[in-house]
Motif scaffolding. Structure first.
Motif, short mmCIF file in Angstrom:
data_model
loop_
_atom_site.label_atom_id
_atom_site.label_comp_id
_atom_site.label_asym_id
_atom_site.label_seq_id
_atom_site.Cartn_x
_atom_site.Cartn_y
_atom_site.Cartn_z
N VAL A 97 0.97 -1.21 -0.05
CA VAL A 97 -0.01 -0.08 0.00
C VAL A 97 0.82 0.99 0.05
CG1 VAL A 97 -1.60 1.26 1.17
CG2 VAL A 97 -1.76 -1.27 1.11
N SER A 98 0.67 1.87 -1.15
CA SER A 98 1.68 3.21 -1.16
C SER A 98 0.65 4.41 -0.53
CB SER A 98 1.97 3.47 -2.69
OG SER A 98 0.65 3.65 -3.30
N PHE A 146 -3.31 4.82 -0.18
CA PHE A 146 -3.89 4.60 1.10
C PHE A 146 -4.75 5.90 1.15
CE2 PHE A 146 -4.23 3.41 5.16
CZ PHE A 146 -3.90 4.18 6.23
N LYS A 170 -4.62 -9.17 -0.74
CA LYS A 170 -4.25 -8.77 0.34
C LYS A 170 -3.35 -7.61 0.24
CE LYS A 170 -2.23 -10.43 4.76
NZ LYS A 170 -1.19 -11.22 5.31
N LEU A 171 -3.78 -6.38 1.12
CA LEU A 171 -2.87 -5.23 1.05
C LEU A 171 -1.99 -5.48 2.15
CD1 LEU A 171 -5.76 -2.81 1.10
CD2 LEU A 171 -4.49 -3.69 -0.79
N VAL A 172 -0.63 -5.07 2.06
CA VAL A 172 0.21 -5.37 3.04
C VAL A 172 1.22 -3.78 3.00
CG1 VAL A 172 0.59 -7.69 2.79
CG2 VAL A 172 2.02 -6.04 1.42
N GLU A 173 2.00 -3.79 4.30
CA GLU A 173 2.55 -2.58 4.47
C GLU A 173 3.66 -2.49 3.49
OE1 GLU A 173 1.80 -2.87 9.11
OE2 GLU A 173 3.91 -2.61 8.47
N PRO A 174 4.31 -1.26 3.28
CA PRO A 174 5.29 -0.77 2.30
C PRO A 174 6.53 -1.85 2.78
CG PRO A 174 4.77 1.09 3.28
CD PRO A 174 3.49 0.00 3.65
N SER A 219 7.19 -4.72 2.94
CA SER A 219 6.96 -5.81 3.76
C SER A 219 7.46 -6.98 2.90
CB SER A 219 5.79 -6.05 4.33
OG SER A 219 4.61 -5.90 3.55
#
Lengths: 143, 437
Positions: free
Chosen positions: B379-380, B384, B413-417, B419
């Motif tokens: 997610v950028s 976001f 699935k959205l994940v943290e940058p 990661s």
């Protein structure tokens, strides 16, 4: 009369909230209020802090995805029906609420409701017209 | 009295005899290809190779490879070795990446294929007295019709069930007293589930043999299928480019490999990097030469399937070389619930969505009997939002785009940058957790 809120993207895995709050603590940022919106896979942590711009930068440097958004802080009398009255005005005006969360002002008897509306400008206009007390950002940050 | 073999002479022939048949057929094939299939002739001319240079089966390695791209470049009929007037059947693979792979058969090819499938069924232990429930899909896919003709050739009764409508299928299995089941292994498990739902006890059915193929499956899955359906599960191998199902089949005695119909399909195993032929027993990429096909013969077709060949004597008495269960593929193509998916296609979709970072990962797993594919997207800031609704609709949007483009339902699935693990050079885009032993 808008207040800055920072929203942080949080994956659903252990230790993420701890990591975020540690970054804030290390940078001497004080949290006024927070809420976590959670879904099956991720969460959005929303924070009201004493220095939103600095907090956003620290978290971005720490590798988090952050956006700063504007919300309204409404002061509501800490009595039965206090919130109902405010929401009644908004409903009458057809304003819809995206999300809200509350905290109690430690110096006063009143509750502060942090609110995000679909159409912020319109919501503020309605609120101001009803005489509801909106809290300024300076007040919030210095609480 | 039913024979243990479909064609005793060939199936139990000593190697020398088999090789002399292979050589005669190979020489004839190369000559035909040189004369009739211009793209292959050009490949041979480019290295100065003439049909008369092929003097032994070992000389096979002198011949140029054929790869999937050659099929696409000559779409649809450019590699056919007979006029279209001789072609009586056309099959095609699902062509999600541009053009499908098209294969053609003459009347003689269809008859050969039927014989090969009949041989496979006998190898699996089936006889003309069986009632064979064929749940491979009928249509452009070679599975359904390929198996169908073979079952008829054997003389067994075919139930052309095709895919889908599992409840109805299990009712038919019970009512008809079917004794042999042909399907993909995952569909066999779905049928087992359907039996449970409908309240049919598999132990009360007459099923005794399963012939399962068209997708990779593990030994664990075999055990599960055998237990749930109360039958002996055997593995069948085939690919449409070479013929369809029946290229190789496990016998009822050995669960350690499939006998290749090497009188028609000459196998090699090569090092996929260098193209070098590997000694027997070593694992590498399977390569097939079709010795007898008329309409669409192929020389040294690289299957990209990873396996190995071995010739230890088999309890069934067949002298045909065996191939091990396919353990993987040389390229990055994923087969998700029967649909071919390339990571590059997923990337293509993602890159079309504003705000999506070029960092993504595909996690493939098998939950229950179904393949699952999860696309993890970082997610950028652009992407976001503080609103859950907005993030969820972005995720749903990506899911829909992928479904529209690839025909596969995925989980986004959205994940943290940061990661997703970064790698030097070629990114590891795919994690395949499906355990295949």
């Amino acid at each position: 009369m808008l207040v800055e809120q920072i929203a942080v993207f949080v994956e659903n895995k252990p230790g993420r909230l701890a990591a975020i709050t540690k970054i804030l603590a290390d940078n001497k940022i004080n949290i006024r209020a927070l809420s976590v919106a959670d879904t099956a896979d991720f969460g959005i942590l929303r924070l009201i802090v004493d220095n939103p711009q600095k907090a956003a930068k620290c978290l971005q440097d720490g590798g988090f995805t952050v956006v700063v958004t504007e919300v309204v802080a409404i002061e509501v009398e800490d009595r039965i029906g206090g919130l109902a009255t405010v929401l009644g005005h908004l409903a009458d005006a057809g304003v819809s609420v995206e999300y809200m969360y509350a905290f109690v002002n430690r110096s006063g008897e009143n509750a502060i409701i942090i609110s995000r509306f679909e159409h912020m400008d319109n919501a503020v206009k309605v609120l101001e017209g009803t005489g509801v007390k909106l809290v300024s950002k300076e007040q919030i940050y210095s609480m | 009295m039913d024979s243990q073999y479909w064609n005793d002479e060939i199936e139990t022939m000593p190697r020398a005899g088999l090789e002399s048949i292979q050589l005669i057929r190979l020489q004839k094939l190369v000559k035909r290809m040189y004369e009739r299939v211009l793209p292959y002739r050009e490949k041979m001319d480019a290295i100065g190779l003439r049909p008369e240079h092929i003097k032994s089966v070992g000389d096979l390695r002198l011949l140029p490879f054929t790869v999937k791209a050659d099929l696409r470049d000559n779409y649809p009929f450019g590699l056919f070795a007979t006029p279209m007037s001789e072609v009586v059947r056309i099959h095609a693979s699902s062509g999600t990446t541009g053009k499908p792979t098209v294969v053609g058969y003459t009347r003689k090819d269809i008859d050969l294929w039927a014989n090969i499938v009949a041989r496979s069924l006998v190898t699996a232990g089936a006889t003309k007295n069986d009632i064979v429930h064929n749940a491979y899909g009928y249509g452009l896919f070679t599975g359904g019709l390929g198996a169908h003709y073979g079952i008829e050739k054997l003389g067994a009764a075919v139930v052309p069930a095709s895919g889908g409508n599992s409840r109805r299928q299990v009712t038919l299995l019970r009512d008809f007293g079917s004794t042999v089941l042909l399907s993909t292994p995952s569909y066999a498990l779905n049928l087992a589930d359907a039996m449970e739902t409908v309240g049919i006890d598999p132990k009360k059915l007459s099923l005794r043999i399963g012939v399962f193929g068209a997708e990779p499956w593990s030994e664990n899955m075999r055990e599960e299928v055998e237990k749930k359906l109360n039958l002996k599960a055997t593995d069948i191998y085939g690919l449409s480019e070479i013929m369809g199902p029946g290229v190789a089949q496990e016998c009822q005695f050995s669960k350690r490999g499939m006998h290749i119909a090497e009188d028609h399909f000459l196998p090699e195993v090569i090092n996929p990097e260098t193209g070098e032929v590997l000694p027997e027993g070593e694992e590498g990429e399977l390569v097939f030469t079709t010795l007898t096909k008329e309409a669409f013969p192929l020389i040294r077709y690289r299957t990209r399937d990873i396996s190995r060949l071995y010739r230890e004597p088999c309890a069934c008495g067949r002298t045909l070389v065996r191939m091990a269960k396919v353990t993987g593929r040389t390229d990055d193509m994923l087969i998700i619930r029967g649909v071919n998916v390339f990571p590059s296609q997923v990337e293509h979709v993602l890159m079309g969505v504003e705000g999506v970072e070029p960092h993504y990962q595909i996690v493939v797993d098998r939950k229950g009997n179904l393949d699952t594919m999860t696309v993890e997207v970082e997610v950028s800031e652009q992407f976001f939002s503080d609103k859950v609704r907005r993030l969820e609709s972005l995720g749903a949007g990506i899911k829909k785009e992928i479904k529209d483009y690839l025909g596969v339902t995925v989980t986004v699935k959205l994940v943290e940058p940061k990661s997703i693990q970064r790698s030097e050079g070629k990114a590891a885009r795919v994690i395949d957790k499906r355990k295949l032993s």
